[in-house]
Write a protein that holds these residues in place. Structure first.
Motif, PDB file in Angstrom:
ATOM      1  N   SER A 172       0.967  -1.133  -0.186  1.00 40.22           N
ATOM      2  CA  SER A 172       0.043  -0.069  -0.116  1.00 40.22           C
ATOM      3  C   SER A 172       0.925   1.063  -0.044  1.00 40.22           C
ATOM      4  O   SER A 172       1.603   1.360   0.968  1.00 40.22           O
ATOM      5  N   GLU A 173       0.829   2.230  -1.035  1.00 42.49           N
ATOM      6  CA  GLU A 173       1.582   3.043  -1.107  1.00 42.49           C
ATOM      7  C   GLU A 173       0.915   4.208  -0.352  1.00 42.49           C
ATOM      8  O   GLU A 173      -0.172   4.624  -0.389  1.00 42.49           O
ATOM      9  N   PHE A 174       1.906   4.926   0.327  1.00 42.46           N
ATOM     10  CA  PHE A 174       1.468   6.213   1.214  1.00 42.46           C
ATOM     11  C   PHE A 174       1.490   7.394   0.538  1.00 42.46           C
ATOM     12  O   PHE A 174       2.445   7.992   0.025  1.00 42.46           O
ATOM     13  N   LYS A 175       0.061   7.876   0.388  1.00 37.89           N
ATOM     14  CA  LYS A 175      -0.083   8.948  -0.354  1.00 37.89           C
ATOM     15  C   LYS A 175      -0.390  10.114   0.765  1.00 37.89           C
ATOM     16  O   LYS A 175       0.528  11.178   0.367  1.00 37.89           O
ATOM     17  N   SER A 176      -1.059  10.139   1.730  1.00 40.49           N
ATOM     18  CA  SER A 176      -1.334  10.943   2.731  1.00 40.49           C
ATOM     19  C   SER A 176      -1.749  10.341   3.914  1.00 40.49           C
ATOM     20  O   SER A 176      -2.034   9.096   3.695  1.00 40.49           O
ATOM     21  N   VAL A 177      -2.073  10.883   5.198  1.00 36.86           N
ATOM     22  CA  VAL A 177      -2.450  10.496   6.270  1.00 36.86           C
ATOM     23  C   VAL A 177      -3.922   9.734   6.057  1.00 36.86           C
ATOM     24  O   VAL A 177      -4.259   8.703   6.528  1.00 36.86           O
ATOM     25  N   ALA A 178      -4.635  10.546   5.232  1.00 31.71           N
ATOM     26  CA  ALA A 178      -5.867   9.981   4.706  1.00 31.71           C
ATOM     27  C   ALA A 178      -6.152   8.933   3.538  1.00 31.71           C
ATOM     28  O   ALA A 178      -7.203   8.340   3.335  1.00 31.71           O
ATOM     29  N   SER A 179      -5.016   8.770   2.789  1.00 31.80           N
ATOM     30  CA  SER A 179      -5.057   7.985   1.673  1.00 31.80           C
ATOM     31  C   SER A 179      -3.780   7.130   1.368  1.00 31.80           C
ATOM     32  O   SER A 179      -2.784   7.611   1.473  1.00 31.80           O
ATOM     33  N   GLN A 180      -4.000   5.697   1.418  1.00 35.63           N
ATOM     34  CA  GLN A 180      -2.991   4.847   1.292  1.00 35.63           C
ATOM     35  C   GLN A 180      -3.814   3.928  -0.010  1.00 35.63           C
ATOM     36  O   GLN A 180      -4.839   3.200   0.207  1.00 35.63           O
ATOM     37  N   ARG A 181      -3.041   3.790  -0.879  1.00 31.81           N
ATOM     38  CA  ARG A 181      -3.394   2.899  -1.987  1.00 31.81           C
ATOM     39  C   ARG A 181      -2.638   1.714  -2.543  1.00 31.81           C
ATOM     40  O   ARG A 181      -1.458   1.767  -2.763  1.00 31.81           O
ATOM     41  N   PRO A 182      -3.504   0.593  -2.843  1.00 35.01           N
ATOM     42  CA  PRO A 182      -2.663  -0.678  -3.096  1.00 35.01           C
ATOM     43  C   PRO A 182      -2.060  -0.579  -4.273  1.00 35.01           C
ATOM     44  O   PRO A 182      -2.566  -0.194  -5.425  1.00 35.01           O
ATOM     45  N   VAL A 183      -0.592  -0.841  -4.711  1.00 35.60           N
ATOM     46  CA  VAL A 183      -0.148  -0.792  -5.797  1.00 35.60           C
ATOM     47  C   VAL A 183       0.807  -2.024  -6.053  1.00 35.60           C
ATOM     48  O   VAL A 183       1.144  -2.673  -5.105  1.00 35.60           O
ATOM     49  N   ALA A 184       1.023  -2.672  -7.133  1.00 34.71           N
ATOM     50  CA  ALA A 184       1.991  -3.659  -7.586  1.00 34.71           C
ATOM     51  C   ALA A 184       3.152  -3.240  -8.424  1.00 34.71           C
ATOM     52  O   ALA A 184       2.792  -2.474  -9.207  1.00 34.71           O
ATOM     53  N   LYS A 185       4.287  -3.696  -8.082  1.00 34.82           N
ATOM     54  CA  LYS A 185       5.504  -3.387  -8.789  1.00 34.82           C
ATOM     55  C   LYS A 185       6.356  -4.819  -9.175  1.00 34.82           C
ATOM     56  O   LYS A 185       6.314  -5.494  -8.261  1.00 34.82           O
ATOM     57  N   GLN A 186       6.641  -4.500 -10.417  1.00 35.60           N
ATOM     58  CA  GLN A 186       7.373  -5.805 -10.910  1.00 35.60           C
ATOM     59  C   GLN A 186       8.873  -5.988 -10.286  1.00 35.60           C
ATOM     60  O   GLN A 186       9.684  -4.888 -10.211  1.00 35.60           O
ATOM     61  N   MET A 187       9.347  -6.990  -9.702  1.00 35.74           N
ATOM     62  CA  MET A 187      10.538  -6.939  -9.231  1.00 35.74           C
ATOM     63  C   MET A 187      11.653  -7.707 -10.207  1.00 35.74           C
ATOM     64  O   MET A 187      12.621  -7.552 -10.410  1.00 35.74           O
TER      65      MET A 187
END
Length: 289
Positions: A172-187
């Motif tokens: 979950s990428e930290f956008k702000s205190v009120a917003s965290q968005r799940p993201v996928a990144k290729q390793m």
């Protein structure tokens, strides 16, 4: 209508719960400050590392580096990063849902999916699928770079052995205190990092490296995997505290609303009890006449 004692007991219980949630909110806010500073301090390092990798990998021959080998994708491994503790709203649930959606999408394409769970919540939720290859629990509270190195090394070994053809990290990428968005990144396989915009326009000419590009890439690629995993853990660590702070604040406000509603019920019950007592007194007085 409930008795006065029952309503009073409920009000007392809700007030105690409110004190707990308020204290947890304050603890989460204090922890968030440290976790956010740590995450923001690591972001420039990640950015510079990506910039160095883009310069090196742009002209690299993938056949020379095993970690860059691109092959037909039959087996996919998802590294799912969550927290160890709950009471943070839908923070972990959103990551788990995204992991399950990705699993279904890959399986529809005929691919096999395995999970590497980082965090107790991911292990508890995904073990029901029977696809968890390995779990790292009870490390998210006090994780260090060596934890990320252990995870990255294990995943890289699986890729080199041919047990998986593609590895993605989900967090979950930290956008702000009120917003965290799940993201996928290729390793894996490691892809040449492309720079866009002004940075790409500024880059021109060939760079001379010493030692050779191949030697540098052999060292940087494993470090790059460590950085990807550690950055994901930092993002989840900060997001967990932010989500818990928000959830506890909402819980405290809900407790206040419940106490307000119960107070109204208590006053009505008390009024009804007083009215009944007065009627009994009046009735007894009339009977004596």
């Amino acid at each position: 209508m409930p008795s006065l004692k029952e309503v009073k007991t409920k009000i007392s219980g809700v007030k105690k719960t409110s004190q707990i949630t308020k204290a947890m909110n304050m603890v989460a806010a204090a922890k968030l400050r440290g976790a956010q500073e740590k995450m923001e301090a690591f972001r420039p390092y990640t950015s510079k590392f990506n910039e160095a990798m883009s310069n090196l990998s742009a002209g690299a021959n993938p056949d020379q580096f095993p970690l860059m080998e691109t092959r037909e994708v039959k087996n996919v491994e998802l590294v799912v990063v969550t927290s160890d503790r709950g009471l943070c709203g839908s923070f972990n649930a959103n990551i788990i849902k995204q992991a399950l959606r990705m699993m279904e999408a890959y399986e529809k394409e005929g691919k096999t999916v395995n999970f590497v769970c980082v965090g107790k919540k991911a292990h508890q939720a995904l073990r029901k699928t029977g696809k968890v290859r390995k779990s790292y629990t009870a490390i998210m509270a006090h994780f260090q770079m060596f934890n990320a190195r252990e995870i990255a090394s294990d995943v890289a070994d699986q890729f080199l052995k041919g047990a998986c053809d593609k590895v993605e990290v989900l967090y979950s990428e930290f956008k702000s205190v009120a917003s965290q968005r799940p993201v996928a990144k290729q390793m894996l396989p490691v892809q040449p990092i492309e720079t866009e915009g002004e940075t790409a326009n500024k880059q021109s000419g060939d760079y001379i490296y010493e030692p050779s590009e191949e030697e540098i890439m052999d060292v940087l690629q494993p470090l790059y995997l460590n950085v990807v995993v550690y950055a994901a853990m930092l993002e989840v660590g900060a997001g967990e505290h932010a989500a818990r702070m928000t959830a506890m604040d909402n819980a405290t406000n809900a407790c206040k609303d419940i106490v307000s509603n119960l107070t109204v019920v208590y006053n009505k019950a008390r009024q009804a009890a007083v009215t009944n007592e007065l009627m009994d007194i009046v009735g007894g007085a009339e009977a004596l006449k």
